[in-house]
Design a protein around this motif. Sequence first.
Motif, mmCIF file in Angstrom:
data_model
loop_
_atom_site.group_PDB
_atom_site.id
_atom_site.type_symbol
_atom_site.label_atom_id
_atom_site.label_comp_id
_atom_site.label_asym_id
_atom_site.label_seq_id
_atom_site.Cartn_x
_atom_site.Cartn_y
_atom_site.Cartn_z
ATOM 1 N N LEU A 48 0.838 -1.201 0.000
ATOM 2 C CA LEU A 48 0.000 0.000 0.000
ATOM 3 C C LEU A 48 0.877 1.256 0.000
ATOM 4 O O LEU A 48 0.628 2.209 -0.737
ATOM 5 N N SER A 49 1.929 1.233 0.788
ATOM 6 C CA SER A 49 2.843 2.374 0.863
ATOM 7 C C SER A 49 3.515 2.656 -0.476
ATOM 8 O O SER A 49 3.741 3.816 -0.835
ATOM 9 N N GLU A 50 3.837 1.600 -1.202
ATOM 10 C CA GLU A 50 4.497 1.766 -2.504
ATOM 11 C C GLU A 50 3.652 2.594 -3.476
ATOM 12 O O GLU A 50 4.187 3.329 -4.298
ATOM 13 N N ILE A 51 2.349 2.466 -3.361
ATOM 14 C CA ILE A 51 1.459 3.212 -4.261
ATOM 15 C C ILE A 51 1.652 4.711 -4.088
ATOM 16 O O ILE A 51 1.614 5.476 -5.040
ATOM 17 N N PHE A 52 1.889 5.144 -2.854
ATOM 18 C CA PHE A 52 2.025 6.574 -2.555
ATOM 19 C C PHE A 52 3.474 7.043 -2.528
ATOM 20 O O PHE A 52 3.731 8.244 -2.409
ATOM 21 N N GLN A 53 4.406 6.121 -2.636
ATOM 22 C CA GLN A 53 5.820 6.405 -2.371
ATOM 23 C C GLN A 53 6.355 7.631 -3.098
ATOM 24 O O GLN A 53 7.022 8.457 -2.498
ATOM 25 N N VAL A 58 -1.040 14.111 -1.822
ATOM 26 C CA VAL A 58 -2.136 13.751 -2.717
ATOM 27 C C VAL A 58 -3.420 14.351 -2.160
ATOM 28 O O VAL A 58 -3.744 14.138 -0.991
ATOM 29 N N PRO A 59 -4.184 15.103 -2.969
ATOM 30 C CA PRO A 59 -5.438 15.688 -2.471
ATOM 31 C C PRO A 59 -6.524 14.634 -2.252
ATOM 32 O O PRO A 59 -6.509 13.565 -2.874
ATOM 33 N N LYS A 60 -7.441 14.958 -1.369
ATOM 34 C CA LYS A 60 -8.580 14.075 -1.105
ATOM 35 C C LYS A 60 -9.311 13.757 -2.397
ATOM 36 O O LYS A 60 -9.439 14.610 -3.283
ATOM 37 N N GLY A 61 -9.805 12.541 -2.486
ATOM 38 C CA GLY A 61 -10.560 12.135 -3.662
ATOM 39 C C GLY A 61 -9.690 11.685 -4.820
ATOM 40 O O GLY A 61 -10.197 11.177 -5.807
ATOM 41 N N LEU A 62 -8.383 11.901 -4.729
ATOM 42 C CA LEU A 62 -7.423 11.481 -5.758
ATOM 43 C C LEU A 62 -7.834 11.941 -7.155
ATOM 44 O O LEU A 62 -7.900 11.146 -8.097
ATOM 45 N N PRO A 63 -8.089 13.252 -7.325
ATOM 46 C CA PRO A 63 -8.635 13.736 -8.593
ATOM 47 C C PRO A 63 -7.719 13.531 -9.800
ATOM 48 O O PRO A 63 -8.211 13.422 -10.924
ATOM 49 N N ASP A 64 -6.418 13.445 -9.587
ATOM 50 C CA ASP A 64 -5.489 13.306 -10.708
ATOM 51 C C ASP A 64 -5.112 11.851 -11.001
ATOM 52 O O ASP A 64 -4.277 11.596 -11.860
ATOM 53 N N TRP A 65 -5.721 10.919 -10.275
ATOM 54 C CA TRP A 65 -5.375 9.518 -10.451
ATOM 55 C C TRP A 65 -6.202 8.893 -11.563
ATOM 56 O O TRP A 65 -7.381 9.194 -11.738
ATOM 57 N N LYS A 66 -5.584 7.986 -12.287
ATOM 58 C CA LYS A 66 -6.293 7.210 -13.302
ATOM 59 C C LYS A 66 -7.182 6.181 -12.596
ATOM 60 O O LYS A 66 -6.889 5.774 -11.470
ATOM 61 N N GLU A 67 -8.204 5.745 -13.283
ATOM 62 C CA GLU A 67 -9.132 4.766 -12.700
ATOM 63 C C GLU A 67 -8.416 3.482 -12.290
ATOM 64 O O GLU A 67 -8.686 2.930 -11.228
ATOM 65 N N GLU A 69 -5.400 3.169 -11.273
ATOM 66 C CA GLU A 69 -4.644 3.424 -10.039
ATOM 67 C C GLU A 69 -5.566 3.349 -8.823
ATOM 68 O O GLU A 69 -5.182 2.813 -7.782
ATOM 69 N N LYS A 70 -6.765 3.878 -8.964
ATOM 70 C CA LYS A 70 -7.734 3.815 -7.863
ATOM 71 C C LYS A 70 -8.171 2.378 -7.597
ATOM 72 O O LYS A 70 -8.334 1.980 -6.442
ATOM 73 N N VAL A 71 -8.345 1.595 -8.652
ATOM 74 C CA VAL A 71 -8.712 0.190 -8.485
ATOM 75 C C VAL A 71 -7.589 -0.548 -7.753
ATOM 76 O O VAL A 71 -7.841 -1.309 -6.812
ATOM 77 N N HIS A 72 -6.344 -0.302 -8.159
ATOM 78 C CA HIS A 72 -5.195 -0.926 -7.489
ATOM 79 C C HIS A 72 -5.142 -0.518 -6.017
ATOM 80 O O HIS A 72 -4.905 -1.362 -5.142
ATOM 81 N N LEU A 73 -5.363 0.754 -5.738
ATOM 82 C CA LEU A 73 -5.390 1.230 -4.356
ATOM 83 C C LEU A 73 -6.466 0.492 -3.562
ATOM 84 O O LEU A 73 -6.224 0.045 -2.437
ATOM 85 N N GLY A 74 -7.643 0.353 -4.140
ATOM 86 C CA GLY A 74 -8.730 -0.365 -3.470
ATOM 87 C C GLY A 74 -8.361 -1.802 -3.166
ATOM 88 O O GLY A 74 -8.703 -2.333 -2.094
ATOM 89 N N ASP A 125 -11.147 24.813 6.101
ATOM 90 C CA ASP A 125 -9.890 24.089 5.915
ATOM 91 C C ASP A 125 -10.039 22.680 6.493
ATOM 92 O O ASP A 125 -10.349 22.521 7.648
ATOM 93 N N ASN A 126 -9.807 21.664 5.690
ATOM 94 C CA ASN A 126 -9.944 20.286 6.135
ATOM 95 C C ASN A 126 -8.625 19.636 6.451
ATOM 96 O O ASN A 126 -8.487 18.427 6.360
ATOM 97 N N ASN A 127 -7.637 20.422 6.852
ATOM 98 C CA ASN A 127 -6.324 19.853 7.129
ATOM 99 C C ASN A 127 -6.102 19.606 8.617
ATOM 100 O O ASN A 127 -4.991 19.560 9.081
ATOM 101 N N GLY A 128 -7.167 19.429 9.388
ATOM 102 C CA GLY A 128 -7.047 19.219 10.822
ATOM 103 C C GLY A 128 -6.433 17.889 11.163
ATOM 104 O O GLY A 128 -6.439 16.952 10.384
ATOM 105 N N ALA A 129 -5.886 17.800 12.381
ATOM 106 C CA ALA A 129 -5.261 16.559 12.828
ATOM 107 C C ALA A 129 -6.283 15.457 12.878
ATOM 108 O O ALA A 129 -7.426 15.660 13.263
ATOM 109 N N GLY A 130 -5.879 14.291 12.454
ATOM 110 C CA GLY A 130 -6.727 13.120 12.536
ATOM 111 C C GLY A 130 -7.647 12.927 11.346
ATOM 112 O O GLY A 130 -8.330 11.932 11.260
ATOM 113 N N SER A 131 -7.673 13.854 10.392
ATOM 114 C CA SER A 131 -8.537 13.664 9.237
ATOM 115 C C SER A 131 -7.798 12.873 8.177
ATOM 116 O O SER A 131 -6.590 12.835 8.141
ATOM 117 N N CYS A 132 -8.545 12.244 7.299
ATOM 118 C CA CYS A 132 -7.938 11.441 6.221
ATOM 119 C C CYS A 132 -7.726 12.286 5.006
ATOM 120 O O CYS A 132 -8.447 13.170 4.714
#
Length: 132
Positions: A48-53, A58-67, A69-74, A125-132
């Motif tokens: 899982l870490s390798e995907i983000f390495q 990366v912004p929430k929702g992964l807007p710049d990711w190909k489909e 890549e999202k399937v692989h992440l899932g 701002d959604n950059n608070g501690a503990g958020s995904c």
Amino acid sequence: MTAAPEGQSVTLDLLKKKMTEFARERDWEQYHSPRNLLLALVGEVGELSEIFQWKGEVPKGLPDWKEEEKVHLGEELSDVLLYLVQLSDICGIDLGRAALRKVKLNAIKYPVSKKQSQTNITSTDNNGAGSC
């Protein structure tokens, strides 16, 4: 193995049952000691870490990711979840209850101050501690 009916939530109990059945059908239960499951889980977290390495932040929702890549992440997130469910089952831990208990403990350990509470209500701002 059957899937959950469309539109229904998947529970930890359903995953636990499906993984127990999956292992039993293949005679893999003999290999599913807590240590072995933990090591398998750690390996999956590495995948899982390798995907983000090399992606940087990366912004929430992964807007710049190909489909694909999202399937692989899932798939990798699912591997981590399934090993975690199996590990908790083998250890006799009710993972759902343990997680809810941990949320309560974290709320005590990290209380919301009045100032934080007011800031959270007015902030966009959604950059608070503990958020995904």
